[in-house]
Design a protein around this motif. Sequence first.
Motif, PDB file in Angstrom:
ATOM      1  N   GLY A 256       0.847  -1.186   0.000  1.00 15.72           N
ATOM      2  CA  GLY A 256       0.000   0.000   0.000  1.00 15.72           C
ATOM      3  C   GLY A 256       0.885   1.239   0.000  1.00 15.72           C
ATOM      4  N   ARG A 257       0.480   2.258  -0.745  1.00 18.47           N
ATOM      5  CA  ARG A 257       1.285   3.478  -0.808  1.00 18.47           C
ATOM      6  C   ARG A 257       0.385   4.663  -1.110  1.00 18.47           C
ATOM      7  N   LEU A 258       0.876   5.855  -0.790  1.00 19.90           N
ATOM      8  CA  LEU A 258       0.180   7.065  -1.204  1.00 19.90           C
ATOM      9  C   LEU A 258       0.801   7.512  -2.521  1.00 19.90           C
ATOM     10  N   HIS A 259      -0.012   8.175  -3.346  1.00 13.33           N
ATOM     11  CA  HIS A 259       0.558   8.596  -4.634  1.00 13.33           C
ATOM     12  C   HIS A 259       1.665   9.609  -4.426  1.00 13.33           C
ATOM     13  N   THR A 260       1.746  10.169  -3.216  1.00 19.39           N
ATOM     14  CA  THR A 260       2.776  11.162  -2.922  1.00 19.39           C
ATOM     15  C   THR A 260       4.076  10.541  -2.386  1.00 19.39           C
ATOM     16  N   SER A 261       4.045   9.224  -2.059  1.00 22.09           N
ATOM     17  CA  SER A 261       5.292   8.640  -1.545  1.00 22.09           C
ATOM     18  C   SER A 261       6.218   8.312  -2.714  1.00 22.09           C
ATOM     19  N   ASP A 262       7.171   9.210  -2.943  1.00 20.32           N
ATOM     20  CA  ASP A 262       8.008   9.154  -4.143  1.00 20.32           C
ATOM     21  C   ASP A 262       8.747   7.834  -4.309  1.00 20.32           C
ATOM     22  N   ASP A 263       9.321   7.327  -3.195  1.00 15.18           N
ATOM     23  CA  ASP A 263      10.121   6.094  -3.303  1.00 15.18           C
ATOM     24  C   ASP A 263       9.252   4.941  -3.770  1.00 15.18           C
ATOM     25  N   LEU A 264       8.084   4.852  -3.135  1.00 20.08           N
ATOM     26  CA  LEU A 264       7.199   3.728  -3.469  1.00 20.08           C
ATOM     27  C   LEU A 264       6.601   3.879  -4.865  1.00 20.08           C
ATOM     28  N   MET A 265       6.333   5.102  -5.270  1.00 17.45           N
ATOM     29  CA  MET A 265       5.814   5.297  -6.631  1.00 17.45           C
ATOM     30  C   MET A 265       6.907   4.963  -7.651  1.00 17.45           C
ATOM     31  N   ALA A 266       8.171   5.241  -7.291  1.00 16.77           N
ATOM     32  CA  ALA A 266       9.276   4.891  -8.192  1.00 16.77           C
ATOM     33  C   ALA A 266       9.350   3.373  -8.378  1.00 16.77           C
ATOM     34  N   GLN A 267       8.984   2.637  -7.312  1.00 10.20           N
ATOM     35  CA  GLN A 267       8.947   1.161  -7.423  1.00 10.20           C
ATOM     36  C   GLN A 267       7.931   0.719  -8.479  1.00 10.20           C
ATOM     37  N   LEU A 268       6.788   1.400  -8.494  1.00 11.49           N
ATOM     38  CA  LEU A 268       5.758   1.043  -9.491  1.00 11.49           C
ATOM     39  C   LEU A 268       6.287   1.292 -10.908  1.00 11.49           C
ATOM     40  N   GLU A 269       7.007   2.396 -11.052  1.00  9.17           N
ATOM     41  CA  GLU A 269       7.604   2.694 -12.364  1.00  9.17           C
ATOM     42  C   GLU A 269       8.575   1.598 -12.757  1.00  9.17           C
ATOM     43  N   LYS A 270       9.337   1.122 -11.759  1.00 12.28           N
ATOM     44  CA  LYS A 270      10.311   0.066 -12.057  1.00 12.28           C
ATOM     45  C   LYS A 270       9.599  -1.227 -12.464  1.00 12.28           C
ATOM     46  N   ILE A 271       8.478  -1.527 -11.774  1.00  9.89           N
ATOM     47  CA  ILE A 271       7.704  -2.721 -12.160  1.00  9.89           C
ATOM     48  C   ILE A 271       7.251  -2.578 -13.612  1.00  9.89           C
ATOM     49  N   ASP A 272       6.799  -1.377 -13.952  1.00  9.81           N
ATOM     50  CA  ASP A 272       6.355  -1.117 -15.330  1.00  9.81           C
ATOM     51  C   ASP A 272       7.481  -1.363 -16.328  1.00  9.81           C
ATOM     52  N   ARG A 273       8.668  -0.878 -15.983  1.00 10.62           N
ATOM     53  CA  ARG A 273       9.818  -1.002 -16.886  1.00 10.62           C
ATOM     54  C   ARG A 273      10.286  -2.442 -17.014  1.00 10.62           C
ATOM     55  N   VAL A 274      10.414  -3.118 -15.850  1.00  9.86           N
ATOM     56  CA  VAL A 274      11.035  -4.449 -15.825  1.00  9.86           C
ATOM     57  C   VAL A 274      10.042  -5.529 -16.282  1.00  9.86           C
ATOM     58  N   VAL A 275       8.799  -5.412 -15.792  1.00 13.91           N
ATOM     59  CA  VAL A 275       7.829  -6.484 -16.038  1.00 13.91           C
ATOM     60  C   VAL A 275       6.898  -6.136 -17.206  1.00 13.91           C
ATOM     61  N   ASP A 276       6.650  -4.850 -17.399  1.00  9.78           N
ATOM     62  CA  ASP A 276       5.693  -4.380 -18.404  1.00  9.78           C
ATOM     63  C   ASP A 276       4.365  -5.152 -18.300  1.00  9.78           C
ATOM     64  N   PRO A 277       3.671  -5.007 -17.173  1.00 12.10           N
ATOM     65  CA  PRO A 277       2.436  -5.774 -16.958  1.00 12.10           C
ATOM     66  C   PRO A 277       1.382  -5.490 -18.038  1.00 12.10           C
ATOM     67  N   ASP A 278       0.538  -6.471 -18.293  1.00 13.95           N
ATOM     68  CA  ASP A 278      -0.525  -6.287 -19.285  1.00 13.95           C
ATOM     69  C   ASP A 278      -1.609  -5.368 -18.755  1.00 13.95           C
ATOM     70  N   MET A 279      -1.786  -5.410 -17.425  1.00 13.32           N
ATOM     71  CA  MET A 279      -2.827  -4.575 -16.818  1.00 13.32           C
ATOM     72  C   MET A 279      -2.385  -4.122 -15.441  1.00 13.32           C
ATOM     73  N   THR A 280      -2.668  -2.878 -15.121  1.00 13.51           N
ATOM     74  CA  THR A 280      -2.481  -2.394 -13.750  1.00 13.51           C
ATOM     75  C   THR A 280      -3.861  -2.021 -13.229  1.00 13.51           C
ATOM     76  N   LEU A 281      -4.259  -2.681 -12.154  1.00 18.20           N
ATOM     77  CA  LEU A 281      -5.584  -2.407 -11.583  1.00 18.20           C
ATOM     78  C   LEU A 281      -5.439  -1.649 -10.275  1.00 18.20           C
ATOM     79  N   PHE A 282      -6.148  -0.567 -10.181  1.00 15.60           N
ATOM     80  CA  PHE A 282      -6.157   0.244  -8.976  1.00 15.60           C
ATOM     81  C   PHE A 282      -7.268  -0.261  -8.060  1.00 15.60           C
ATOM     82  N   VAL A 283      -6.897  -0.554  -6.815  1.00 17.54           N
ATOM     83  CA  VAL A 283      -7.880  -1.056  -5.858  1.00 17.54           C
ATOM     84  C   VAL A 283      -8.165   0.018  -4.812  1.00 17.54           C
TER      85      VAL A 283
END
Length: 361
Positions: A256-283
């Motif tokens: 869980g993260r806030l959209h303002t937590s820069d470090d954790l949001m950077a992790q999501l970017e890394k997941i996008d780059r490394v894994v390139d998921p087919d879908m990202t679902l916001f819960v």
Amino acid sequence: MFDGLKDKLSSFREDVEESTDAEEPAESEAEADAEPESGTGTVDADDPAPAADAPDEEADADGSAEPSTFQRAKAFATGRIIIEEEDLEEPLWDLEMALLESDVEMSVAERILETVRETMLGESRKQVETTGELVEQALHDALLDVIAVGQFDFEERVAEAEKPLTIVFTGVNGVGKTTTIAKLSEWLAERGYSSVLANGDTYRAGANEQIAEHAERLDRELISHDQGGDPAAVIYDGVEYAAANDVDVVLGDTAGRLHTSDDLMAQLEKIDRVVDPDMTLFVDEAVAGQDAVNRAKEFNEAAEIDGAVLTKADADSSGGAAISVAYVTGKPILFLGTGQGYDDLARFDPEALVDSLLGEE
Ligand SMILES: Nc1nc2c(ncn2[C@@H]2O[C@H](COP(=O)(O)OP(=O)(O)OP(=O)(O)O)[C@@H](O)[C@H]2O)c(=O)[nH]1
Ligand SMILES: [Mg+2]
């Protein structure tokens, strides 16, 4: 579910019916003046008063947009309805207040009002028989217009995707991401798709144990790394595992993260780059109302989402998030969480939601 909003929508219907009914005696009076012999002052559908035709034609010749009393009387006589802007003013104001109180986002409420106004004053008024029916149709169209934004056939997407299909779940703390993953794994299994869980929540202590419990109960493979590890690496391993073992879908959890937590949001970017998921679902949780709507918007801006899941809909009476999220983000709500059991996940169905919001009970 959404009972509070249901009640408010039904009072809008009553308000409009009342405010249009209230004008009938005035018309009867006008009719009585024009046709004194009739005596009763009522509009007779089989025998339209000839006097009513003359001013009617005159009004048409003028090209006047305002329906005259005679047009209105005639419309009633022929079972049609003409509603004027002023009939709607107060009910629409009340409807706007009711929507905002139910946590419907401002731009969404405005859009709904605009569609209701257009439907009720526009051409389609000629096709309905009663005010009640007209209001029903206007509300139906207005709600569906905002709720159905971006919808696609999720099951078809899964069926047609190259396997493994990777889905990553994001959102703030405690909204139900991990539970939703377990539920979706079950939902997929019921439709013949295998799945593996990958715990990209390497941040929170106890996260591995929690998801391991679900994996064990559901008899699914779980890929996890030690706390503090790289979430992108875990989900990547999940994809490798699925590819090697013919598993259809990878369900990647995140902390869980806030959209303002820069470090954790950077992790999501890394997941996008490394894994390139087919879908990202916001819960997010339906009960969070306006907060959930704002967060959906913020997450979509910070790390683009493909769709949303609203949990805890079983405990939500406002319905504001369910109505607003798709319109505000341009991305569809795909599932509703409706309880704590593994079966408590329902495909989000805009038509069914609108029907239930406008339903009698
Ligand atoms: N009533 C209800 N409870 C739910 C639903 N979905 C999840 N929950 C409950 O919400 C709580 C939090 O769920 P989690 O799945 O742990 O949430 P999370 O987003 O993974 O939390 P973090 O990993 O801490 O960010 C649990 O007690 C769930 O049982 C739902 O649809 N309805
Ligand atoms: Mg979790």
